[in-house]
Design an enzyme around this catalytic site. Structure first.
Site, PDB file in Angstrom:
ATOM      1  N   ASP A 126       0.871  -1.178   0.000  1.00  0.00           N
ATOM      2  CA  ASP A 126       0.000   0.000   0.000  1.00  0.00           C
ATOM      3  C   ASP A 126       0.904   1.223   0.000  1.00  0.00           C
ATOM      4  OD1 ASP A 126      -1.716   2.101   0.485  1.00  0.00           O
ATOM      5  OD2 ASP A 126      -2.828   1.097   2.070  1.00  0.00           O
ATOM      6  N   ASN A 171       1.361   5.983 -10.614  1.00  0.00           N
ATOM      7  CA  ASN A 171       0.090   5.796 -11.322  1.00  0.00           C
ATOM      8  C   ASN A 171      -1.086   5.537 -10.390  1.00  0.00           C
ATOM      9  OD1 ASN A 171      -1.747   4.845 -13.651  1.00  0.00           O
ATOM     10  ND2 ASN A 171      -1.595   3.021 -12.350  1.00  0.00           N
ATOM     11  N   TYR A 222     -11.423  15.326  -6.893  1.00  0.00           N
ATOM     12  CA  TYR A 222     -10.495  14.641  -7.800  1.00  0.00           C
ATOM     13  C   TYR A 222      -9.691  15.655  -8.614  1.00  0.00           C
ATOM     14  CZ  TYR A 222      -8.821  11.577 -11.536  1.00  0.00           C
ATOM     15  OH  TYR A 222      -8.042  10.893 -12.436  1.00  0.00           O
ATOM     16  N   ALA A 282      -9.002  18.700  -7.780  1.00  0.00           N
ATOM     17  CA  ALA A 282      -8.057  19.353  -6.871  1.00  0.00           C
ATOM     18  C   ALA A 282      -6.811  18.502  -6.667  1.00  0.00           C
ATOM     19  CB  ALA A 282      -8.740  19.624  -5.535  1.00  0.00           C
ATOM     20  N   LYS A 299      -5.516  16.338  -8.734  1.00  0.00           N
ATOM     21  CA  LYS A 299      -4.698  16.304  -9.943  1.00  0.00           C
ATOM     22  C   LYS A 299      -4.055  17.669 -10.222  1.00  0.00           C
ATOM     23  CE  LYS A 299      -5.279  11.971 -10.784  1.00  0.00           C
ATOM     24  NZ  LYS A 299      -4.143  11.038 -10.627  1.00  0.00           N
TER      25      LYS A 299
END
Length: 266
Positions: free
Chosen positions: A57, A83, A147, A149, A151
């Protein structure tokens, strides 16, 4: 650029698996990292050549330690591909604290921490950091606010890191695909039609991404109309404001946004 050692996080499915398949085709040696050993083995089984698997993790110190140990066993690292990601969609009022915590931990904190931890290995080989962002990291879409924010943050990290690591000879590449046909797409499936989204095939995204990675480019956007919209967002953001605000108020979009499932992995 063949023969590099490449580490991919979130390699068990979606874009991560497609990136691994394309990297293997290009002749690279792979370290596949992810939370589920089963899906990592599925990715490894899709490759003609053996790959190292690290069940870890990336949001935890223990997981990152396992990744560092795998890199050491591999003899070093040339390319780190951050990724692994989480996606949350729907109105901001439906966002839960656990969803927000997982989003920030996976999309922002983990790439920063893992890059920090693997910097000695990358420095030794004048390597490359690749951050998988999104067009939403330039064009902030309604009902994807958290999401987007995350990126935006990853894009900012990539730009600052590129300047910081340039004196060491380390390249930093920011990849910004548009919506892709992965398991995470189920999270916003109800919005695809009303928002007229086009979903790209992960294999096509991976091939396009590896062209930029191999050339050590600073960034890459989709070979589609979104490239124009990104440029327009940077030059005339008020035009994008008007178009997306109108879309956000469309009754069909509003209704679809209320169907907010749990966060999905990209």
């Amino acid at each position: 650029m063949s023969g590099k050692t490449v580490l991919i996080t979130g390699a068990g499915a979606g874009i991560g698996r497609a990136l691994a398949i394309e990297a293997d085709r290009l002749g690279h040696s792979l370290i596949l990292a992810g939370r589920r050993a089963e899906t990592l083995r599925e990715t490894a089984n899709a490759l003609p050549r053996p790959a190292r698997i690290v069940e870890a993790d990336v949001t935890t110190p223990e997981g990152r330690r396992a990744i560092r140990e795998a890199v050491a066993k591999a003899g070093g690292l040339d390319i780190l591909i951050n990724n692994a990601g989480k996606l949350v969609s729907g109105g901001i009022e439906a966002l839960t604290d656990p969803e927000l915590d997982a989003l920030v931990a996976t999309n922002i904190a983990a790439p920063v921490a893992l890059t920090r931890d693997l910097l000695p290995a990358l420095t030794a080989r004048r390597g490359q950091v690749v951050n998988i962002g999104s067009v939403f990291g330039d064009i902030a879409f309604p009902y994807f606010a958290p999401y987007s924010a995350s990126k935006f943050a990853l894009r900012g990290f990539s730009e600052a890191l590129r300047r910081e690591l340039a004196p060491r000879g380390i390249a930093v590449t920011y990849i910004a695909p548009r919506a892709t046909r992965t398991a995470a797409a189920d999270n916003f499936g109800a919005l695809v039609g009303p928002m007229a989204m086009t979903l790209d095939d992960p294999a096509a995204v991976a091939r396009h991404a590896w062209r930029a990675i191999s050339a050590r480019r600073r960034e890459q956007f989709p070979p589609s109309r979104e490239r124009f919209f990104v440029a327009l967002q940077r030059l005339r953001p008020q035009l994008i404001d008007r178009a997306l605000a109108k879309l956000a108020g469309d009754p069909a979009v509003v209704a679809a946004a209320r169907r907010n499932p749990e966060a999905g992995e990209t």
